[in-house]
Each structure stands twice: as structure tokens, then as C-alpha cells.
Design an enzyme around this catalytic site. Sequence first.
Site, short mmCIF file in Angstrom:
data_model
loop_
_atom_site.label_atom_id
_atom_site.label_comp_id
_atom_site.label_asym_id
_atom_site.label_seq_id
_atom_site.Cartn_x
_atom_site.Cartn_y
_atom_site.Cartn_z
N GLU A 178 13.05 78.10 -49.04
CA GLU A 178 12.04 78.62 -49.97
C GLU A 178 12.53 79.78 -50.84
O GLU A 178 11.85 80.80 -50.97
CB GLU A 178 10.77 79.02 -49.20
CG GLU A 178 10.23 77.88 -48.35
CD GLU A 178 8.98 78.25 -47.56
OE1 GLU A 178 8.61 79.43 -47.55
OE2 GLU A 178 8.39 77.35 -46.94
N GLU A 290 9.98 68.25 -43.81
CA GLU A 290 8.85 68.80 -43.05
C GLU A 290 7.58 68.00 -43.33
O GLU A 290 6.51 68.58 -43.56
CB GLU A 290 8.64 70.28 -43.41
CG GLU A 290 9.88 71.13 -43.22
CD GLU A 290 9.63 72.62 -43.51
OE1 GLU A 290 8.47 73.06 -43.54
OE2 GLU A 290 10.63 73.34 -43.71
C1 XIL Z 1 5.70 76.85 -39.53
C2 XIL Z 1 6.09 76.48 -38.14
O1 XIL Z 1 5.46 75.30 -37.75
C3 XIL Z 1 6.07 77.64 -37.21
O2 XIL Z 1 6.42 77.27 -35.92
C4 XIL Z 1 6.93 78.70 -37.83
O3 XIL Z 1 7.18 79.75 -36.99
C5 XIL Z 1 6.40 79.15 -39.16
O4 XIL Z 1 5.56 78.20 -39.82
N1 XIL Z 1 7.56 75.79 -44.15
C6 XIL Z 1 8.61 76.01 -43.29
C7 XIL Z 1 8.38 76.06 -41.86
O5 XIL Z 1 9.76 76.04 -43.73
O6 XIL Z 1 9.27 76.93 -41.20
C8 XIL Z 1 6.94 76.41 -41.54
O7 XIL Z 1 6.77 76.25 -40.19
C9 XIL Z 1 6.01 75.53 -42.32
C10 XIL Z 1 6.18 75.75 -43.78
#
Ligand code: XIL
Length: 391
Positions: A178, A290
Site C-alpha cells: 500500500e 487478498e
Molecule cells: C488485516 C488482517 O486480516 C489482520 O490480521 C492484520 O493484522 C491487519 O488487517 N490489507 C492488507 C492486510 O494488506 O494486511 C489487511 O489485513 C487487510 C487489508
Amino acid sequence: MVDIDARQRLKLLAGAASAALWGCSGGGGGSDMGPVTPSPTPPTPTGFQPSDGLLRNTFRNNFTVGAAVQTSQVSNNSAISDIVTSQFNTIVSEFEMQPNIIAPTEGMFDFSAGDELVQYAEDNGLEIHGHSLLWHEITPDYFFEGTRDEIKARLQNYVTTVVSHFRGKISVWYALNEVVDSTGVGTTLPYRNSNWYQAAGGPEYIDWVLEAARAADPDAKLYINEYTTELPNKRARLIQVVEDLVARDIPLDGVGHQCHLILQDTAQSVLDAIDAVDGLFAGLSNRITELDVSVYSDPGSCWENGTNCDADYGSNIPESVLDSQAQLLRELFNGLILKSSLDSVTFWGVSDRDSWLNTSPVTRSNYPLLYDRNLNVKTGFRAITDRNFVI
Ligand code: XIL
């Protein structure tokens, strides 16, 4: 370069083989397939090749299929572990390879949770990806302390130590998470005006991470990972950042599209994002990193300060909503299997029960994944693994 070309050619061939299979009648296994008679006109791909209903097999000729997991979820032969080892062929650590877990205080490195996950992957024949080396969130404050040179040396040391530790075990790093701007305003465009940008006094921290990671493990693939690449403005900024890295020969193997989708998103918008990366003709791969499909379509204010969020469905999620989700997933995978630069698709979790979207942006029951809270497959799972399944 030669490797990428060869691999992409192989994938194109595999894609052609899949297209040939689509011409066969029936799903649910290859046993009823007689000899394939060459047809003068190739059949139009309308669904997925016959498979045994397992996710990883359905897409075996196209890309690997993964899930984000937590060490505690998969240890001790849990029910989640049974799903992971049977359905998926890759995993990624949901949060245990992030800086706040690995290096909570300066000078201290704790790889125990990550190592456990790596061992789990090895024991079960799964590929494991690392997420991430740099993010503007969940990074301990000490990373940003001192002069620019001190910050640079600390970041380089962190990346070198982590990537060296997992050398030969983690084949893919979603190195940068990001770093692209999402607001469309400000003086740092196309980069996010983040703690990292401020600490480095510009975007050079991106080079520091990629160069240190490449030096520590030349075989690990390095990705830049970004959300809402399905939105044209955001995508354009991402492409600008990627193009610059490529032009300057900074090590980069591909682009990760997070794909935290909502029901109003279209499959085409994701495919467009892949095409945009391909359009650079830079030999980059794509990954969906994701994937989940929220059943809520909150305004920005919900994410910013928790206001005007959609009402909680609680435990009463209408079938029609899950059908729309399944339809989007089917259209998406129907398109993804035709993208030869796509290496892997990872879901951000296994079951609705464990999704981050139950607490983000607000606490509420969400239903974004392929398995329900009782670990039964949902309509979306069937939509993508069984081409004859009627939604
Ligand atoms: C979420 C995860 O599911 C959590 O376990 C983490 O600690 C933080 O938030 N984009 C991302 C992920 O790159 O790391 C995020 O994950 C969701 C959004």
C-alpha cells in the site's frame, strides 16, 4: 527474462489445453472424457474445466490458489487445517510476518510464529508467501526515529535480516504494501503520503526495500501489493509507480492486486487492472493477493470514522446476497483463467467466521469468503469449482 517468457508460454499452452477441455461435456471428473476430436473452430470458454471439485485442482493449469492463515488456526490438525491442506496449494501469513510481530522492539527479532507457519507449509507441501516487508500500518514507532540515514540503515537491516532468515523457504514476498496514494490529492502523488514517505523525505524507501530484499535472496520474487487496483484512478497511480521502478531497473517481479471487493465491483475491473500491468510489457507477473467479497458497500466515511456504515445483517444473510457474491466470483474466475500473467490467487482467509471484515471497518457480521461459519462451502465456492452449478 528468458524464464518469464518460457513460463508465460507454458501457461498459454496450458490455457489452450483448458479451452479444449471446455468443449467436453460434463463436469466433476475426467473419467467420462473420451478421446478429444479436434474441432475446426475452438469452443468458446464458458466455464471451468472438469475437476474433482477441489479449488487447487480446478485451477491447476492456470494459477495456484491460496489462503491467508494464522499460525494458531492451522496448528493441531484443526478443521481449518483440513480445508487448507486439501483445497489450497499456497498459504500466506495473515499477520505474523509483519514488522510488529517480527521486530516489536529495536534489535530484537522473533521469528517463532513465522517459522511455525513455514514448517507447517513444508510438512504439508504448501508454498508459502511472505506479507509484508514494509507497510505504513502496524510498524513499531522506533522504525521512524533518528536521521534519514539511520532510518534507511534500520530499514535495510530489517529487510536483510528477515529475507535472509526465510531464504529458500519464502518464494514470494509481497514486499511493499500500500505505498500508492488513494486520495488523489496532495504533493506526494502518485505515492501515499505515509509515515515512510515522510521519514525518507520521498519515495526512496521503496528502492531501499526492494534492493535489500533482492540482495538477501535473489531467488525470492518481489511484489508491490496494492488495494483498489480495480478503480481506474488508483490503478493509474500504481502503474506510474511501477513504470518508474521498471525504468530505473529497481528489482520487481510483479504486482499484487489485493482485491478486497464489494458486490458492486465488476470482474472486468479486476481484469482491467491485470491488463494494465501487462500493458507495460515489462515481464511482470500479476497476483490476486487478498481476495474477499464484502456483503457491505460502505461509504468512505465508514472506513474513515465508522459513520454511515451499512446495517449489520447479523446472522440473517439473504440467499440473494450470497448468490450475487457467487456470480461475481464466477465471472471473476472465468476471466482470471484466461490471464497468462496471473500466477496465483489468494483468499484473505478461509471461513467467514475468521475474516478481518467482521471487525473492519466496524464490528459487524460479514460473509466475504468461500466457507461459512460452520466451515461448510458456500455458493461462491460451488460457483467457481463446478461449472454446472446453477446459481
Ligand atoms: C488485516 C488482517 O486480516 C489482520 O490480521 C492484520 O493484522 C491487519 O488487517 N490489507 C492488507 C492486510 O494488506 O494486511 C489487511 O489485513 C487487510 C487489508
